[in-house]
Design a protein around this motif. Sequence first.
Motif, PDB file in Angstrom:
ATOM      1  N   LEU A 254       0.828  -1.214   0.000  1.00 12.07           N
ATOM      2  CA  LEU A 254       0.000   0.000   0.000  1.00 12.07           C
ATOM      3  C   LEU A 254       0.860   1.262   0.000  1.00 12.07           C
ATOM      4  CD1 LEU A 254      -2.997  -0.752   2.411  1.00 12.07           C
ATOM      5  CD2 LEU A 254      -3.053  -0.449  -0.063  1.00 12.07           C
TER       6      LEU A 254
ATOM      7  N   SER B 213       0.958   3.907  -3.201  1.00  7.98           N
ATOM      8  CA  SER B 213       0.535   5.279  -2.921  1.00  7.98           C
ATOM      9  C   SER B 213       1.616   6.286  -3.303  1.00  7.98           C
ATOM     10  CB  SER B 213       0.180   5.437  -1.442  1.00  7.98           C
ATOM     11  OG  SER B 213       1.318   5.274  -0.615  1.00  7.98           O
TER      12      SER B 213
ATOM     13  N   ASP C 201       2.060   5.348  -7.841  1.00  4.83           N
ATOM     14  CA  ASP C 201       0.918   5.537  -8.735  1.00  4.83           C
ATOM     15  C   ASP C 201       0.363   6.956  -8.578  1.00  4.83           C
ATOM     16  OD1 ASP C 201      -1.642   5.416 -10.072  1.00  4.83           O
ATOM     17  OD2 ASP C 201      -1.488   3.229  -9.952  1.00  4.83           O
TER      18      ASP C 201
ATOM     19  N   LEU D 229      -3.108   7.823  -7.148  1.00  2.72           N
ATOM     20  CA  LEU D 229      -3.336   7.727  -5.709  1.00  2.72           C
ATOM     21  C   LEU D 229      -2.703   8.887  -4.942  1.00  2.72           C
ATOM     22  CD1 LEU D 229      -2.776   3.890  -5.128  1.00  2.72           C
ATOM     23  CD2 LEU D 229      -4.846   5.099  -5.820  1.00  2.72           C
ATOM     24  N   HIS D 230      -2.276   9.906  -5.668  1.00  2.00           N
ATOM     25  CA  HIS D 230      -1.702  11.082  -5.002  1.00  2.00           C
ATOM     26  C   HIS D 230      -2.818  12.029  -4.565  1.00  2.00           C
ATOM     27  CE1 HIS D 230       2.482  10.489  -7.073  1.00  2.00           C
ATOM     28  NE2 HIS D 230       2.164   9.535  -6.219  1.00  2.00           N
TER      29      HIS D 230
ATOM     30  N   TYR E 207      -5.342   8.727   0.116  1.00  2.00           N
ATOM     31  CA  TYR E 207      -4.278   7.726   0.054  1.00  2.00           C
ATOM     32  C   TYR E 207      -3.015   8.185   0.767  1.00  2.00           C
ATOM     33  CZ  TYR E 207      -7.388   5.405  -3.159  1.00  2.00           C
ATOM     34  OH  TYR E 207      -8.482   4.777  -3.693  1.00  2.00           O
ATOM     35  N   PHE E 208      -2.864   9.482   0.950  1.00  2.00           N
ATOM     36  CA  PHE E 208      -1.775   9.982   1.784  1.00  2.00           C
ATOM     37  C   PHE E 208      -1.991   9.530   3.226  1.00  2.00           C
ATOM     38  CE2 PHE E 208      -0.381  13.352   4.742  1.00  2.00           C
ATOM     39  CZ  PHE E 208       0.995  13.272   4.529  1.00  2.00           C
TER      40      PHE E 208
ATOM     41  N   GLY F 283      -1.419   5.763   3.392  1.00  2.00           N
ATOM     42  CA  GLY F 283       0.005   5.460   3.431  1.00  2.00           C
ATOM     43  C   GLY F 283       0.581   5.668   4.816  1.00  2.00           C
TER      44      GLY F 283
ATOM     45  N   TYR G  25      -8.888  -2.370   2.960  1.00  2.00           N
ATOM     46  CA  TYR G  25      -8.821  -1.229   2.043  1.00  2.00           C
ATOM     47  C   TYR G  25      -8.675  -1.656   0.581  1.00  2.00           C
ATOM     48  CZ  TYR G  25      -8.689   2.419   5.581  1.00  2.00           C
ATOM     49  OH  TYR G  25      -9.022   3.277   6.592  1.00  2.00           O
ATOM     50  N   SER G  26      -8.292  -2.901   0.348  1.00  2.00           N
ATOM     51  CA  SER G  26      -8.075  -3.353  -1.030  1.00  2.00           C
ATOM     52  C   SER G  26      -9.288  -4.051  -1.631  1.00  2.00           C
ATOM     53  CB  SER G  26      -6.872  -4.308  -1.083  1.00  2.00           C
ATOM     54  OG  SER G  26      -5.702  -3.666  -0.626  1.00  2.00           O
TER      55      SER G  26
ATOM     56  N   ASP H  23      -9.435   1.510  -7.258  1.00  2.00           N
ATOM     57  CA  ASP H  23      -8.183   2.221  -7.512  1.00  2.00           C
ATOM     58  C   ASP H  23      -6.989   1.452  -6.959  1.00  2.00           C
ATOM     59  OD1 ASP H  23      -9.512   4.295  -8.752  1.00  2.00           O
ATOM     60  OD2 ASP H  23      -9.708   5.478  -6.911  1.00  2.00           O
ATOM     61  N   VAL H  24      -7.140   0.908  -5.747  1.00  2.00           N
ATOM     62  CA  VAL H  24      -6.048   0.141  -5.142  1.00  2.00           C
ATOM     63  C   VAL H  24      -5.798  -1.131  -5.927  1.00  2.00           C
ATOM     64  CG1 VAL H  24      -5.338  -1.142  -3.089  1.00  2.00           C
ATOM     65  CG2 VAL H  24      -6.407   1.098  -2.841  1.00  2.00           C
TER      66      VAL H  24
END
Length: 316
Positions: free
Chosen positions: A45, A49, A52, A55-56, A60-61, A64, A294-295, A300-301
């Motif tokens: 993960l 993050s 990719d 995922l910015h 996702y921050f 992470g 979360y996956s 997206d993940v």
Amino acid sequence: MEWNNQTILKELFLKGLSGYPKLELLFFVLFVTMYVVILLGNGTLITISILDSRLHTPMYFFLGNLSFLDICFTTSSIPFILGSFLSEKKTISFLGCAMQMFLGLAMGTTECVLLGMMAFDRYVAICYPLRYPIIMSKDSVSMAAGSWLAGVVNSAVQTAGVVQLPLCRNVVNHFLCEILAVMKLACVDIAGNMFITLVATTLLILTPLLLIMISYTLIIASILKVQFSEGRSKAFSTCSAHLTVVVIFYGTILFMYMKPKSKHTLNSDDMDATDELISIFYGVMTPMINPMIYSLRNKDVKEAVKHLWRRIIFMK
């Protein structure tokens, strides 16, 4: 291994499962497996993050940060537990015990506050979608940094208070130097320490929980106003993973530290089997299942993981 008179302790004995060698071997295999899963899941993960660009985003921050926190949390405890399972010597230096208390409490507190920040992030994303990039792009870093700072400061204050206590015994009825278990070894009244713990619990555990409850109440109210079922379903799916993690994490903490104690438990230093199992679940299971939660429902993940695997295979 226990002393009735106050003395200066250089090492402590961690009871854990010392009376059950067969169980120690079983738990060693189980913990090794779980630790590997934790490193792989949370490491993946963090990697996606960062690599990719899709995922910015603030969400996702925070994710992470949560994954990095889970790796730090388990790395501060599991390797030591594994070593104790294989060794006949179940002792730890007083300095090592203090470090365990500090790291464990710092990571646990940080996760409580961080989950509150993540709930606020979901609230802004759903209730104010147009303003979300503007609000969270500026505040996400400071919110994450504030979570870490709160955890470190709280842990430093509480650990400093405990290490100054004179200890009459050196047997800790736990797998690790858990701060409440070490307090019970004190020769003096620990009412002051318990008051500090109560204040810290209220501010740094219950307050984020209140923020989470308020955020999700407003989120649900906002979602119910959406006319299209597809829109409601999409909104709920973006929150379900975080809400599941919150229920597991906070449910475990509240059961461990706020459940009513029996008279026998209050007058005894022994942990019952339920408390030991809950402590294992809190320390190991939650960081292991977080990446899975979360996956599973996050497209997206899933796409980012597939893209990462394709890059790895292509590099080979």
